[in-house]
Design a protein around this motif. Structure first.
Motif, PDB file in Angstrom:
ATOM      1  N   PHE A  37      35.069  22.630 -17.038  1.00  0.00           N
ATOM      2  CA  PHE A  37      34.104  23.364 -16.228  1.00  0.00           C
ATOM      3  C   PHE A  37      34.546  23.360 -14.767  1.00  0.00           C
ATOM      4  O   PHE A  37      35.040  22.358 -14.251  1.00  0.00           O
ATOM      5  N   ASN A  38      34.333  24.495 -14.125  1.00  0.00           N
ATOM      6  CA  ASN A  38      34.575  24.643 -12.691  1.00  0.00           C
ATOM      7  C   ASN A  38      33.213  24.717 -12.001  1.00  0.00           C
ATOM      8  O   ASN A  38      32.434  25.642 -12.242  1.00  0.00           O
ATOM      9  N   CYS A  39      32.934  23.727 -11.149  1.00  0.00           N
ATOM     10  CA  CYS A  39      31.611  23.623 -10.541  1.00  0.00           C
ATOM     11  C   CYS A  39      31.698  23.680  -9.017  1.00  0.00           C
ATOM     12  O   CYS A  39      32.636  23.142  -8.413  1.00  0.00           O
ATOM     13  N   SER A  40      30.684  24.309  -8.424  1.00  0.00           N
ATOM     14  CA  SER A  40      30.549  24.251  -6.975  1.00  0.00           C
ATOM     15  C   SER A  40      30.136  22.838  -6.582  1.00  0.00           C
ATOM     16  O   SER A  40      29.608  22.083  -7.410  1.00  0.00           O
ATOM     17  N   PRO A  41      30.376  22.437  -5.333  1.00  0.00           N
ATOM     18  CA  PRO A  41      30.053  21.067  -4.922  1.00  0.00           C
ATOM     19  C   PRO A  41      28.591  20.704  -5.197  1.00  0.00           C
ATOM     20  O   PRO A  41      27.682  21.484  -4.917  1.00  0.00           O
ATOM     21  N   PHE A  42      28.388  19.537  -5.810  1.00  0.00           N
ATOM     22  CA  PHE A  42      27.055  18.987  -6.026  1.00  0.00           C
ATOM     23  C   PHE A  42      27.196  17.485  -6.164  1.00  0.00           C
ATOM     24  O   PHE A  42      28.303  16.951  -6.259  1.00  0.00           O
ATOM     25  N   ASP A  43      26.092  16.792  -6.163  1.00  0.00           N
ATOM     26  CA  ASP A  43      26.113  15.328  -6.224  1.00  0.00           C
ATOM     27  C   ASP A  43      26.340  14.893  -7.672  1.00  0.00           C
ATOM     28  O   ASP A  43      25.406  14.585  -8.415  1.00  0.00           O
ATOM     29  N   TYR A  44      27.629  14.883  -8.093  1.00  0.00           N
ATOM     30  CA  TYR A  44      27.951  14.549  -9.482  1.00  0.00           C
ATOM     31  C   TYR A  44      27.897  13.048  -9.754  1.00  0.00           C
ATOM     32  O   TYR A  44      27.869  12.618 -10.910  1.00  0.00           O
ATOM     33  N   SER A  45      27.889  12.227  -8.694  1.00  0.00           N
ATOM     34  CA  SER A  45      27.916  10.779  -8.900  1.00  0.00           C
ATOM     35  C   SER A  45      26.673  10.281  -9.642  1.00  0.00           C
ATOM     36  O   SER A  45      26.748   9.328 -10.415  1.00  0.00           O
TER      37      SER A  45
ATOM     38  N   THR B 236      36.162  23.521  -2.208  1.00  0.00           N
ATOM     39  CA  THR B 236      34.968  24.307  -2.514  1.00  0.00           C
ATOM     40  C   THR B 236      34.581  24.284  -3.990  1.00  0.00           C
ATOM     41  O   THR B 236      33.632  24.957  -4.380  1.00  0.00           O
ATOM     42  N   TYR B 237      35.289  23.551  -4.810  1.00  0.00           N
ATOM     43  CA  TYR B 237      34.963  23.489  -6.234  1.00  0.00           C
ATOM     44  C   TYR B 237      35.466  22.173  -6.817  1.00  0.00           C
ATOM     45  O   TYR B 237      36.356  21.520  -6.259  1.00  0.00           O
ATOM     46  N   THR B 238      34.886  21.780  -7.947  1.00  0.00           N
ATOM     47  CA  THR B 238      35.271  20.549  -8.636  1.00  0.00           C
ATOM     48  C   THR B 238      35.394  20.848 -10.123  1.00  0.00           C
ATOM     49  O   THR B 238      34.542  21.544 -10.689  1.00  0.00           O
ATOM     50  N   VAL B 239      36.452  20.326 -10.744  1.00  0.00           N
ATOM     51  CA  VAL B 239      36.707  20.555 -12.172  1.00  0.00           C
ATOM     52  C   VAL B 239      36.361  19.295 -12.957  1.00  0.00           C
ATOM     53  O   VAL B 239      36.734  18.182 -12.560  1.00  0.00           O
ATOM     54  N   PHE B 240      35.629  19.485 -14.067  1.00  0.00           N
ATOM     55  CA  PHE B 240      35.243  18.390 -14.944  1.00  0.00           C
ATOM     56  C   PHE B 240      35.696  18.695 -16.373  1.00  0.00           C
ATOM     57  O   PHE B 240      35.831  19.857 -16.763  1.00  0.00           O
TER      58      PHE B 240
END
Length: 364
Positions: free
Chosen positions: A127-135, A149-153
Motif C-alpha cells: 500500500f502507498n499511503c499519504s503521511p499519517f500517524d502509523y505508529s 510525501t508518501y509511505t509504503v507498507f
C-alpha cells in the motif's frame, strides 16, 4: 612386468581402485574456499567463478566475489544478491540486496532459470499511503520505498489490508507480491519492511544426506552433474584414502599374479610384489567382524533407519535378498562384503568415524 586382467573379480577391483583415486583427487583439487574472512564457506555444489574449475560445482551454482569481497549470487532474471549464509545439510541459502533495499528487488523477483525456489512463500499486499500517524497502529514502513510525501507498507493480513484500503482514505493498494520469506508459512504479518533475508532452497543436487552424515558431496571430473559422496572427514583432504588404496592395489597385483601362474601365463617369480614395501593398516580382527549381526533384505527393503537405503562404501542402493551387516555401536548398515573388507583395513565406521570395540582375546 605386464599383467593381463582376465578375471572379472580383478577387473572389478581395478575399477573400484580407479574410482576411489578419482574421488580422492576431486577432494584435493576442490577445497573449501571463501571470498573473505567471515564470509560463507563455498564448496560443492557451489563454486567461485574464475577461482575454481567447473568440475568443482554443479551447473547453476556459480558464486562470485564482489568489489568488497562479499559473496555474490546472480539469478538469471533478477540480478545479483549478497549471500548471507549457506546451510549445506538443509540445502538452504539466505540472500539479501546489495543496496539494502530488498523490498524493491522483491517486486521484480523471478527465480525461473535458477535451481532455487522459496522455502516459505507468502502473499503480501503493498500500500502507498499519504503521511499519517502509523505508529499507533504498530505499522513498520518500508523506508527505502517511501518518500517525504508518501509511505509504503506491506502486510500479509487480509483484515489489516482491508483496513488500510478502506479505513484510511489516504492509502492506495499497489500490488500483490509472492515472497520467499524467512519465517514459517501462513504466519500473518501485520507489517514488514522486508529487511530480513530471502530464504531459498534447491532440490538438485541432493547432497543434504551426504553432508549431514559427515561426507562432502562432490561431482565427477568427467561430468559435474553426477554426484558422489566420498566418506571423508569434515576437514580431510583425501590423503587418508592412500593407505587403503595402496593395500587394495597390492591385493589386486597378488591376486592377478596367482591367477596368471595357475594358467601358465607368468613365471613363478613374485619379485615385483615382494620389492614393494608393505603398508600396515590397523583393522579389526576376523572374530570381531564375524560377530556383527547380518540382515537379509526382504522385498520391502525395510531397515531400522528408513533413510539407510544406500551402501556408503560402494554407493549402490540395497536390493532385495542382499546381505547387510550392522556395526553394533552405531547401528549403521552396509553390504556385508563391503564392510568386512573395509574393517579389515580400517577400524572405523565409514559414516560416523567411530571406532568399534574389539572382542577380547580368547581365554581372557
Amino acid at each position: 612386468m605386464v599383467y593381463s586382467f582376465k578375471v572379472i573379480s580383478s577387473t572389478s577391483l581395478f575399477l573400484i581402485l580407479i574410482s576411489c583415486v578419482n574421488i580422492a583427487a576431486t577432494q584435493n583439487v576442490c577445497p573449501e574456499t571463501v571470498c573473505s574472512h567471515n564470509e560463507p564457506v563455498i564448496r560443492y555444489p557451489f563454486r567461485i567463478r574464475n577461482r575454481q574449475s567447473k568440475s568443482c560445482g554443479y551447473p547453476g551454482f556459480e558464486i562470485s566475489c564482489g568489489s568488497y569481497n562479499e559473496t555474490i549470487l546472480e539469478l538469471p532474471f533478477s540480478g545479483k544478491f549478497v549471500v548471507q549464509a549457506i546451510d549445506y545439510d538443509r540445502q538452504e541459502i539466505w540472500i539479501n540486496d546489495q543496496e539494502n533495499c530488498l523490498a524493491d528487488r522483491i517486486l521484480s523477483l523471478n527465480l525461473s532459470g535458477s535451481p532455487f525456489h522459496g522455502l516459505n512463500q507468502q502473499f503480501f499486499m503493498l500500500f502507498n499511503c499519504s503521511p499519517f500517524d502509523y505508529s499507533k497502529y504498530g505499522l513498520n514502513p518500508i523506508a527505502c520505498l517511501s518518500g517525504y510525501t508518501y509511505t509504503v507498507f506491506a502486510t500479509s493480513s487480509s483484515r489489516f489490508g482491508f483496513f488500510l484500503q478502506n479505513g484510511i482514505s489516504s492509502c492506495n493498494f499497489i500490488r500483490l507480491v509472492y515472497v520467499p520469506v524467512n519465517w514459517p508459512l501462513y504466519q500473518q504479518i501485520l507489517s514488514t519492511d522486508f529487511s530480513e533475508d530471502l530464504r531459498l532452497t534447491w532440490e538438485k543436487p541432493r547432497c543434504g544426506k551426504c553432508e549431514s552424515g559427515g561426507g562432502r558431496c562432490a561431482g565427477l571430473k568427467t561430468n559435474s552433474s553426477e554426484v558422489v559422496c566420498p566418506d571423508v572427514p569434515h576437514h580431510g583432504n583425501g590423503s587418508d584414502w592412500l593407505p587403503i588404496l595402496y593395500t587394495l592395489f597390492l591385493q589386486m597385483v597378488k591376486y592377478c599374479n596367482r591367477s596368471s601362474r595357475r594358467s601358465g601365463g607368468l613365471p613363478e617369480s613374485d619379485s615385483t610384489v615382494n620389492t614393494v614395501p608393505v603398508v600396515t593398516v590397523a583393522g579389526l580382527d576376523g572374530a570381531t567382524i564375524e560377530s556383527y549381526s547380518k540382515i537379509v533384505l526382504g522385498e520391502s527393503r525395510r531397515l531400522p533407519k528408513p533413510d539407510d537405503n544406500t551402501c556408503s562404501i560402494c554407493l549402490c542402493e540395497y536390493k532385495p535378498q542382499e546381505t547387510l551387516k550392522t556395526i553394533p555401536e552405531c547401528k549403521h548398515c552396509f553390504h556385508s562384503d563391503c564392510i568386512e573388507e573395509w574393517l579389515r583395513l580400517r577400524a572405523t565406521c565409514p559414516l560416523c568415524r567411530n571406532s568399534p570395540e574389539r572382542l577380547p582375546p580368547a581365554g581372557s
